[in-house]
Each structure stands twice: as C-alpha cells, then as structure tokens.
Write a protein that holds these residues in place. Sequence first.
Motif: not given
Length: 119
Positions: A2-8, A22-24, A57-64
């Motif tokens: 739900e947080n990543i969509k990949i398309e050509l 989107s999201g975290h 639409q990304m709110t942040g990310f885990d460092n790992k």
Amino acid sequence: MENIKIELVTFNNEDCLRFTFSGHFTVEDAEYGIDEWKEFFASAGNQNVTIIWDSRQMTGFDNKARVIWQHAIKELKKQIDCVWLISDSKIIRAGAKVMSAFTSFNLQVVKDESKIKFK
C-alpha cells in the motif's frame, strides 16, 4: 504494497520506471520494491532506464529501509540512466542525496514533475 506503487510509464516520450511512494516507507516496502525493480531490470536487458521516484505523498522512511534501498541502487546502478526525485520534503530530499553520495548515481531533485526534462 500500500505504500509503494511501481509502474512502467511513458513520460515526455521517454519510457520510465515510476515508483510512487505514500505514507511511511518501511523495510517491507523496500524489499517489495527492490524485488519488482530487479524483475523489471532483468526483462530490460542491457537497456539503461530512467527512474522517477514520486515521493510527494511520502511522510518519512525507516533508516534501515533507506540502507536496503541504497544497497539495491549499488547493485542495479549500471542499468540506471538517471533518477528523478519529486519531493518538496527537505528530509526526503536529504535522504536521497545521502544515497546518491554513497552510490554515485545520477540524481535530479525537483518539486514538481513538470520540471523533469530529458536529454
């Protein structure tokens, strides 16, 4: 995922691999995205690919997750023509610039997709 969509996609008459975040961004998102990315690159042969990371639409990310993504870039960078990051977040742009410094790939940062220009 739900947080990543990949398309050509075709963008400005250029075929690109577009990641929409989107999201975290989590470790699970990174692992899923990398698997899809590797599958696409395997089917692309020796062709270099332009990548768009739409992080508006990304709110942040885990460092790992960033570290895992960074390792994938090192592995796949021979097939990366350029990465366009779309974001107005200083934190996300800084994280991408860190990855770029450690992996030496061509990163272009824009706040709006209308600013993306191809050679």
